[in-house]
Scaffold this motif. Sequence first.
Motif, PDB file in Angstrom:
ATOM      1  N   ARG A   1      -4.950   4.132   0.167  1.00 35.32           N
ATOM      2  CA  ARG A   1      -5.724   3.264   1.074  1.00 35.32           C
ATOM      3  C   ARG A   1      -6.938   2.684   0.373  1.00 35.32           C
ATOM      4  NH1 ARG A   1      -5.509   6.002   7.074  1.00 35.32           N
ATOM      5  NH2 ARG A   1      -3.256   5.847   7.230  1.00 35.32           N
TER       6      ARG A   1
ATOM      7  N   SER B   1      -7.629  -1.274  -0.339  1.00 39.73           N
ATOM      8  CA  SER B   1      -8.827  -1.968   0.150  1.00 39.73           C
ATOM      9  C   SER B   1      -9.562  -2.673  -0.982  1.00 39.73           C
ATOM     10  CB  SER B   1      -9.772  -0.984   0.852  1.00 39.73           C
ATOM     11  OG  SER B   1     -10.395  -0.109  -0.079  1.00 39.73           O
TER      12      SER B   1
ATOM     13  N   GLU C   1      -2.622   9.729   0.146  1.00 37.33           N
ATOM     14  CA  GLU C   1      -2.743   8.686   1.174  1.00 37.33           C
ATOM     15  C   GLU C   1      -4.138   8.040   1.118  1.00 37.33           C
ATOM     16  OE1 GLU C   1      -2.816  10.056   5.323  1.00 37.33           O
ATOM     17  OE2 GLU C   1      -1.133   8.699   5.628  1.00 37.33           O
TER      18      GLU C   1
ATOM     19  N   PRO D   1       0.793  -1.233   0.000  1.00 38.63           N
ATOM     20  CA  PRO D   1       0.000   0.000   0.000  1.00 38.63           C
ATOM     21  C   PRO D   1       0.825   1.283   0.000  1.00 38.63           C
ATOM     22  CG  PRO D   1      -0.922  -1.570   1.526  1.00 38.63           C
ATOM     23  CD  PRO D   1       0.358  -2.163   1.012  1.00 38.63           C
TER      24      PRO D   1
END
Length: 125
Positions: free
Chosen positions: A116, A120, A112, A54
């Motif tokens: 994320r 996900s 960021e 990530p």
Amino acid sequence: MSPVTWGKVEAGEAVRLNTYAGIERAFGWSTGAIEHFVATGDEPIGGRRVWLEPWAPGLMIDMALGVDRDPAVKVDLVWIIRSGGNPIDMILELDRDDHHKVEVLAAYRDIEKQVRYLASTQKGA
């Protein structure tokens, strides 16, 4: 990616470099594989879907270069991402005015959030 952008890619027309980076990530090719193909005709190796960690710097740098911000903000974002330290501390330590620091922080937070979200959505892939 929009159908117009994809059409440009297929037609060999000019697109942003981060467009190529997104395609390379999607196909699991190394960074620069498309540019190498255009220059040499060598087919990209791989083709399996590979998800980067990530916080992979390459992904974040691609995103930093694609943000709609002042070039100085982009330069500072790339420097912060490549340095690998605590981004907030590094932003606060910049020798820039507070307005610029806020711009860099806001852009970093946007990147960021995108990373994320991408992380996900890849958990099941």
